[in-house]
Design a protein around this motif. Structure first.
Motif, PDB file in Angstrom:
ATOM      1  N   PRO A  61       0.829  -1.211   0.000  1.00 35.77           N
ATOM      2  CA  PRO A  61       0.000   0.000   0.000  1.00 35.77           C
ATOM      3  C   PRO A  61       0.861   1.258   0.000  1.00 35.77           C
ATOM      4  CG  PRO A  61       0.102  -0.892   2.211  1.00 35.77           C
ATOM      5  CD  PRO A  61       0.868  -1.856   1.330  1.00 35.77           C
ATOM      6  N   VAL A  62       1.495   1.549  -1.117  1.00 33.39           N
ATOM      7  CA  VAL A  62       2.467   2.636  -1.215  1.00 33.39           C
ATOM      8  C   VAL A  62       1.815   3.986  -0.940  1.00 33.39           C
ATOM      9  CG1 VAL A  62       4.014   3.862  -2.785  1.00 33.39           C
ATOM     10  CG2 VAL A  62       3.939   1.364  -2.818  1.00 33.39           C
ATOM     11  N   VAL A  63       0.822   4.328  -1.732  1.00 32.01           N
ATOM     12  CA  VAL A  63       0.157   5.628  -1.603  1.00 32.01           C
ATOM     13  C   VAL A  63      -0.511   5.774  -0.246  1.00 32.01           C
ATOM     14  CG1 VAL A  63      -1.791   6.982  -2.487  1.00 32.01           C
ATOM     15  CG2 VAL A  63      -0.163   5.931  -4.071  1.00 32.01           C
ATOM     16  N   GLU A  64      -1.129   4.702   0.196  1.00 35.24           N
ATOM     17  CA  GLU A  64      -1.877   4.758   1.449  1.00 35.24           C
ATOM     18  C   GLU A  64      -0.952   4.977   2.641  1.00 35.24           C
ATOM     19  OE1 GLU A  64      -4.097   2.835  -1.725  1.00 35.24           O
ATOM     20  OE2 GLU A  64      -2.088   2.489  -0.931  1.00 35.24           O
ATOM     21  N   THR A  65       0.192   4.265   2.651  1.00 37.83           N
ATOM     22  CA  THR A  65       1.117   4.373   3.779  1.00 37.83           C
ATOM     23  C   THR A  65       1.848   5.703   3.799  1.00 37.83           C
ATOM     24  OG1 THR A  65       1.485   1.977   3.932  1.00 37.83           O
ATOM     25  CG2 THR A  65       3.227   3.395   4.786  1.00 37.83           C
ATOM     26  N   PRO A 125     -16.484   6.712  -2.736  1.00 41.89           N
ATOM     27  CA  PRO A 125     -16.644   5.789  -3.857  1.00 41.89           C
ATOM     28  C   PRO A 125     -15.380   5.579  -4.689  1.00 41.89           C
ATOM     29  CG  PRO A 125     -17.428   7.949  -4.500  1.00 41.89           C
ATOM     30  CD  PRO A 125     -17.004   8.065  -3.056  1.00 41.89           C
ATOM     31  N   HIS A 126     -14.397   6.457  -4.577  1.00 42.38           N
ATOM     32  CA  HIS A 126     -13.251   6.382  -5.477  1.00 42.38           C
ATOM     33  C   HIS A 126     -12.289   5.256  -5.112  1.00 42.38           C
ATOM     34  CE1 HIS A 126     -14.601  10.046  -7.298  1.00 42.38           C
ATOM     35  NE2 HIS A 126     -14.538  10.701  -6.160  1.00 42.38           N
ATOM     36  N   THR A 127     -12.199   4.924  -3.831  1.00 44.11           N
ATOM     37  CA  THR A 127     -11.294   3.868  -3.380  1.00 44.11           C
ATOM     38  C   THR A 127     -12.072   2.953  -2.436  1.00 44.11           C
ATOM     39  OG1 THR A 127      -9.488   5.470  -3.503  1.00 44.11           O
ATOM     40  CG2 THR A 127      -9.026   3.416  -2.365  1.00 44.11           C
ATOM     41  N   GLY A 175      -3.414  11.417  -2.219  1.00 46.39           N
ATOM     42  CA  GLY A 175      -3.459  10.076  -2.782  1.00 46.39           C
ATOM     43  C   GLY A 175      -3.384  10.087  -4.297  1.00 46.39           C
ATOM     44  N   ALA A 176      -4.124  10.999  -4.917  1.00 46.60           N
ATOM     45  CA  ALA A 176      -4.101  11.101  -6.376  1.00 46.60           C
ATOM     46  C   ALA A 176      -2.746  11.596  -6.871  1.00 46.60           C
ATOM     47  CB  ALA A 176      -5.215  12.033  -6.847  1.00 46.60           C
ATOM     48  N   LEU A 177      -2.164  12.563  -6.158  1.00 45.87           N
ATOM     49  CA  LEU A 177      -0.850  13.082  -6.536  1.00 45.87           C
ATOM     50  C   LEU A 177       0.214  11.999  -6.430  1.00 45.87           C
ATOM     51  CD1 LEU A 177       0.922  15.592  -7.240  1.00 45.87           C
ATOM     52  CD2 LEU A 177       1.200  15.904  -4.766  1.00 45.87           C
ATOM     53  N   ALA A 178       0.197  11.250  -5.343  1.00 49.24           N
ATOM     54  CA  ALA A 178       1.179  10.179  -5.150  1.00 49.24           C
ATOM     55  C   ALA A 178       1.010   9.085  -6.200  1.00 49.24           C
ATOM     56  CB  ALA A 178       1.035   9.595  -3.746  1.00 49.24           C
ATOM     57  N   THR A 179      -0.228   8.782  -6.572  1.00 48.13           N
ATOM     58  CA  THR A 179      -0.468   7.787  -7.614  1.00 48.13           C
ATOM     59  C   THR A 179       0.062   8.279  -8.958  1.00 48.13           C
ATOM     60  OG1 THR A 179      -2.458   7.048  -6.447  1.00 48.13           O
ATOM     61  CG2 THR A 179      -2.226   6.364  -8.736  1.00 48.13           C
ATOM     62  N   THR A 185      -6.566   3.720 -12.734  1.00 43.74           N
ATOM     63  CA  THR A 185      -7.892   4.006 -12.171  1.00 43.74           C
ATOM     64  C   THR A 185      -7.878   4.141 -10.648  1.00 43.74           C
ATOM     65  OG1 THR A 185      -8.386   1.620 -12.148  1.00 43.74           O
ATOM     66  CG2 THR A 185      -9.118   2.885 -14.065  1.00 43.74           C
ATOM     67  N   ALA A 186      -6.726   3.992 -10.024  1.00 42.74           N
ATOM     68  CA  ALA A 186      -6.646   4.115  -8.566  1.00 42.74           C
ATOM     69  C   ALA A 186      -6.709   5.579  -8.141  1.00 42.74           C
ATOM     70  CB  ALA A 186      -5.350   3.480  -8.064  1.00 42.74           C
ATOM     71  N   TRP A 187      -7.339   5.842  -7.007  1.00 42.03           N
ATOM     72  CA  TRP A 187      -7.478   7.196  -6.471  1.00 42.03           C
ATOM     73  C   TRP A 187      -8.073   8.156  -7.499  1.00 42.03           C
ATOM     74  CZ3 TRP A 187      -7.643   8.033  -1.493  1.00 42.03           C
ATOM     75  CH2 TRP A 187      -7.128   7.029  -0.657  1.00 42.03           C
TER      76      TRP A 187
END
Length: 324
Positions: A86-90, A121-123, A182-186, A302-304
């Motif tokens: 869980p890269v972005v999440e952590t 709804p996005h994640t 989260g979107a930026l990190a993705t 399609t993540a975040w």
């Protein structure tokens, strides 16, 4: 606005790159794919020692107290090496949420604990909820500690997706800033994935021969790879610009993040398609390392937030006058 990274950013990126280059990431990823997370957790502990896990954790809680630009620098390198987990999440989302609702849990993140987040709804699903120390669920403005439920598959075998159930309410906070991180990190991960796919493809076409010539000498191949290179280079200023907007709290931050997510996603997806074209069917076989990067790219596009969502957010911002 200045987009160039300074020497400290370049040194930080180089240290992460060196660490991951020595870690035999294809072997680590394949182990994670089968549920053997020990090699991957070892890599994560080494990343924590360099400060990656605690980038957005304040110094008060044993982190680096860094900003969105540092986040992008680090996440691009983690994308280049397709780090599982869980890269972005952590690194991005959990620190933003915990800073608001449970700061006493931040020190654990900085020291190497992993966290994951579900936020419909996005994640709607939490990545690798069976392999982390903390699962968070966001429902509106309410943040809760959660437990993992039913597992779902992903095109990327290194992304195990879980339904979650809230167990303990931690507090309330606006989710918008955490979502943008989260979107930026993705987007940064996708930029890194795209760069590796391009580099791998260029190396391959300089070696493979057809009709007595290396295929990299064919004009059509050159054009395809040039298109990828242009797409990645055009996405980079948007990525860095979004990081600066988030860092400085600009009113355009959400719009800029969405623009970066779309551009980096499109560029990485083009890199994946082109890599598959120049390699042929072998590029998608599980035994070939390239497939690990291709499938992760497909999952993260399609993540975040999906491309359609982020495009709509850019349009809405422009129509409302948030254009500069």
């Amino acid at each position: 606005m200045r987009f160039a990274l300074d020497e400290s950013h370049e040194d930080f990126a180089s240290s992460i790159d060196a660490l991951l280059t020595k870690s035999d990431m294809p072997t680590v990823i394949r182990a994670w794919n089968t549920g053997d997370t020990e090699p991957g957790l070892t890599v994560w502990q080494r990343l924590a020692e360099t400060g990656v896990n605690g980038l957005l954790v304040s110094e008060e809680h044993d982190g680096l107290g860094a900003d969105a630009v540092d986040l992008v620098v680090a996440l691009e390198q983690l994308g280049r090496h397709a780090v599982p987990g869980p890269v972005v999440e952590t690194v991005a989302v959990a620190p933003a949420l915990l800073s608001a609702v449970a700061p006493e849990r931040l020190a654990a993140l900085a020291s190497g604990s992993l966290a994951t987040v579900a936020a419909a709804p996005h994640t709607p699903f939490a990545v690798d909820a069976d392999s982390v120390d903390l699962v968070l669920n966001v429902d509106g403005d309410t943040v809760s500690a959660a437990t993992a439920g039913e597992q779902h598959s992903s095109v990327d075998l290194a992304r195990r997706l879980f339904e979650v159930s809230s167990a303990e309410t931690l507090g309330s906070t606006s989710f918008e800033a955490a979502f943008d991180l989260g979107a930026l990190a993705t987007a940064a991960q996708l930029q890194g994935l795209g760069r590796t796919l391009l580099d791998t493809s260029v190396e391959y076409v300089q070696q493979r021969k057809q009709f007595g010539r290396v295929i990299g000498s064919f004009q059509a191949i050159k054009h395809h790879l040039a298109d990828v290179a242009v797409a990645l280079e055009m996405a980079r200023p948007l990525l860095h610009g979004a990081a600066l907007a988030v860092r400085d709290g600009l009113p355009t931050a959400s719009r800029d993040v969405s623009a970066a997510k779309v551009a980096c996603g499109d560029a990485a997806y083009l890199a994946a398609r082109t890599a598959l074209q120049v390699h042929g069917a072998i590029g998608y076989t599980q035994e070939y390392d390239l497939s690990l990067w291709i499938t992760k790219t497909r999952a993260l596009v399609t993540a975040w937030g999906t491309p359609d969502f982020h495009r709509s957010r850019v349009v809405a911002a422009l129509e409302s006058g948030v254009a500069s």
